[in-house]
Design an enzyme around this catalytic site. Structure first.
Site, PDB file in Angstrom:
ATOM      1  N   ASP A 124       0.823  -1.203   0.000  1.00  0.00           N
ATOM      2  CA  ASP A 124       0.000   0.000   0.000  1.00  0.00           C
ATOM      3  C   ASP A 124       0.865   1.264   0.000  1.00  0.00           C
ATOM      4  O   ASP A 124       1.877   1.326   0.699  1.00  0.00           O
ATOM      5  CB  ASP A 124      -0.879  -0.020   1.259  1.00  0.00           C
ATOM      6  CG  ASP A 124      -1.882   1.112   1.278  1.00  0.00           C
ATOM      7  OD1 ASP A 124      -2.850   1.043   0.524  1.00  0.00           O
ATOM      8  OD2 ASP A 124      -1.682   2.071   2.053  1.00  0.00           O
ATOM      9  N   GLU A 178      13.320 -15.952  -0.937  1.00  0.00           N
ATOM     10  CA  GLU A 178      13.477 -17.180  -0.140  1.00  0.00           C
ATOM     11  C   GLU A 178      12.233 -18.048  -0.234  1.00  0.00           C
ATOM     12  O   GLU A 178      12.281 -19.262  -0.088  1.00  0.00           O
ATOM     13  CB  GLU A 178      13.669 -16.833   1.344  1.00  0.00           C
ATOM     14  CG  GLU A 178      15.021 -16.303   1.711  1.00  0.00           C
ATOM     15  CD  GLU A 178      15.042 -15.941   3.198  1.00  0.00           C
ATOM     16  OE1 GLU A 178      14.471 -16.688   4.029  1.00  0.00           O
ATOM     17  OE2 GLU A 178      15.623 -14.881   3.517  1.00  0.00           O
TER      18      GLU A 178
HETATM   19  C1  GLC Z   1      -4.192   3.141  -0.537  1.00  0.00           C
HETATM   20  C2  GLC Z   1      -5.426   2.284  -0.435  1.00  0.00           C
HETATM   21  C3  GLC Z   1      -6.552   3.132   0.075  1.00  0.00           C
HETATM   22  C4  GLC Z   1      -6.179   3.651   1.445  1.00  0.00           C
HETATM   23  C5  GLC Z   1      -4.850   4.401   1.410  1.00  0.00           C
HETATM   24  C6  GLC Z   1      -4.306   4.630   2.788  1.00  0.00           C
HETATM   25  O1  GLC Z   1      -4.322   4.131  -1.478  1.00  0.00           O
HETATM   26  O2  GLC Z   1      -5.708   1.693  -1.671  1.00  0.00           O
HETATM   27  O3  GLC Z   1      -7.764   2.415   0.124  1.00  0.00           O
HETATM   28  O4  GLC Z   1      -7.183   4.504   1.908  1.00  0.00           O
HETATM   29  O5  GLC Z   1      -3.858   3.669   0.711  1.00  0.00           O
HETATM   30  O6  GLC Z   1      -3.832   3.443   3.356  1.00  0.00           O
END
Ligand code: GLC
Length: 535
Positions: A211, A259
């Site tokens: 993310d 790994e």
């Molecule tokens: C990313 C995710 C989103 C989230 C953001 C903060 O963009 O896809 O849904 O709100 O990160 O974690």
């Protein structure tokens, strides 16, 4: 890791995979409490196997107060009780594997929940403590420290990125106040994430979606933008986007993934293709999402440019492209393609934008065949295969923080997160209401209907899996009339998508494998239609 009874060669499955995104909360409800859960997913695994996907990417399923739909993680080693238990997750991973489906989990390294043990300890320990060093705590500005220590705007609708705690210090959060940013200069932060990766790889997870992958590293001085853009600065080092020191983090992650034979897909929104490709160097991430294609309007020229640039930027690093039409953050495709502006832009989201769903659906069907014919990996977001439109969530039911942080002007992202209609019967008290006309989209109603979106996706994914030419290998553009995209793939496969204003003749071919809509009476390819041909 256990042996996989899989149809694709194990080592490079991810280069051509079809990966299905499961937003757990809205996928399927196993216990009838209105929130999707792991029991629901386990019960629907045969559906996913039937759909023909190679892997599932689960949006965060960990313990979370759900201040940002689970992207506020309180504990990476615990499944949120609303979804199930760790033992169930392990069963799910194993059962999916039995069906030839791999599992990807979502890791959110930029921040944790304010309910995470580290943040609670940091609050309790007070200013100057080692616990606070795991985050970005600073004294405020102004005579009494009453002003925020910096001027960075939030990734969520520009609101502030600093929140004051009772002892007077402030902490940084690029997203909501419930998502304090971690200090990636701290060795414990790095160590913990390496251990979390191992924790999930040990449980048979085949990959990780990262993310906000380009946001982790910060200039330690947290300098003000002082009027400069909060977007990336081409040719210059930005205080918090795409900083060079991030690459060392991903190199260390890659060594761990290797790994286990596991892979990464990064959420990397960067306009500069050279900077983007750096994340995909052979010792870093395997893949990253292609947001330029996702945001592209339904326009042949723009799509062709996006495809060509995508392939060109991936080629030097040897990484496969990924193709995505929608996800849990963006407007659903059939709604977007039926609007006057068919592109996607967070800043342009508004209530009540008119759409023609019939047109949007026709285009989304064509877009599906176009996308599934491109070289690389593809992502399908749950409900995309049902042709779900963006739902109008009543204002009083909206939960997405993006809506609230905009002062109520942005509808937020809940419209693409509404629980899936499996049957005409709505969910029992779904956490977001399902629109009254959704029984028409129910999976059981579409099952077996030759004209349904579900049948189109099943057939296309099946053909794509069976025909090696749709995987790796080159794409060559054919001369085509204005507004028409036509390209060949290996083994005599040909894709033609007509985005022009009228019907066009098909190029020479021996058979028609699949069409997003029927040809017209004279054998021409109608507007907003795509076909797969064999030459
Ligand atoms: C990313 C995710 C989103 C989230 C953001 C903060 O963009 O896809 O849904 O709100 O990160 O974690």
């Amino acid at each position: 890791m256990a042996d996989f009874p899989l149809p694709r060669p194990a080592a490079d499955w991810w280069r051509t995979a079809a990966i299905y995104q499961v937003y757990v909360r809205s996928f399927a409800d196993g216990d009838g409490d209105g929130t999707g859960d792991l029991a629901g997913v386990r019960a629907r695994l045969p559906y996913l196997a039937d759909l023909g996907v190679d892997a599932l990417w689960f949006t965060p399923w960990y313990l979370s107060p759900l201040a940002d739909g689970g992207y506020d993680v309180a504990d990476y080693r615990t499944i949120d009780p609303a979804f199930g238990t760790l033992a169930e997750a392990e069963k799910l991973i194993a059962e999916a594997r039995e069906l030839g489906i791999r599992t990807l989990v979502d890791i959110v390294p930029n921040h944790v929940s304010d309910r995470h043990a580290w943040f609670r300890a940091a609050l309790a320990a007070g200013p100057g403590s080692p616990e606070r060093e795991l985050f970005h705590f600073r004294p405020g500005r102004g005579e009494h420290g009453e002003l925020p220590p910096g001027d960075w705007p939030s990734q969520f609708n520009g609101a502030g990125t600093w929140t004051r705690v009772p002892d007077g210090e402030w902490y940084l959060h690029l997203f909501t106040p419930q998502q304090p940013d971690l200090n990636w200069d701290h060795p414990a932060v790095r160590r913990e994430h390496e251990e979390v990766l191992r924790f999930w790889f040990e449980r048979g997870v085949a990959g990780v979606r990262i993310d906000s992958a380009a946001l982790l590293a910060k200039d330690p001085a947290l300098p003000d933008l002082a009027g400069r853009s909060p977007e990336p600065w081409p040719g210059e080092t930005h205080p918090y986007i795409d900083r060079d020191e991030l690459h060392a983090v991903y190199r260390s992650w890659r060594a761990i993934a290797d790994e286990y034979g596991a892979i990464f897909v990064g959420e990397v929104w960067l306009p500069d293709s050279e900077r983007f490709a750096r994340y995909l160097r052979p010792d870093e991430l395997h893949t990253a999402f292609n947001f330029s294609f996702l945001s592209c309007p339904w326009d042949a020229g723009r799509l062709r440019t996006s495809i060509t640039e995508t392939l060109a930027e991936h080629a030097p690093v040897g990484a496969p492209a990924t193709w995505v039409l929608c996800n849990h953050d963006v407007t659903r495709t059939v709604t977007r393609y039926g609007r006057a502006d068919t592109g996607f832009d967070f800043a342009a989201k508004a209530f009540g934008t008119p759409t023609d769903l019939e047109l949007g659906t026709r285009r989304a069907r064509a877009a599906a065949l176009l996308t599934l014919a491109l070289p690389g990996a593809v992502y399908v977001y749950q409900g995309e295969e049902l042709g779900l439109p963006e739902a109008d969530v009543p204002i009083g039911r909206i939960q997405d923080p993006m809506h609230f942080r905009s002062g109520g002007t942005d509808p937020g992202r809940d419209g693409c997160r509404v629980p899936l209609p499996w049957t005409a019967e709505p969910w029992n008290e779904p956490w977001l209401p399902q629109p009254a006309d959704w029984p028409a989209y129910a999976a059981d109603r579409q099952d077996g209907d030759p004209d349904s979106m579900l049948t189109l996706y099943r057939t296309a994914l099946g053909l794509r899996r069976a025909a090696a030419g749709f995987g790796g290998g080159a794409l060559e553009w054919l001369n085509a009339p204005p507004g028409v995209l036509a390209f060949t793939r290996p083994d005599g496969l040909l894709c033609v998508a007509n985005l022009s204003g009228g019907p066009v003749a098909l190029p020479a071919h021996t058979s028609l494998l699949l069409g997003s809509s029927a040809l017209d009476d004279t054998g021409l390819l109608p507007q907003d239609t795509a076909v797969w041909l064999r030459t």
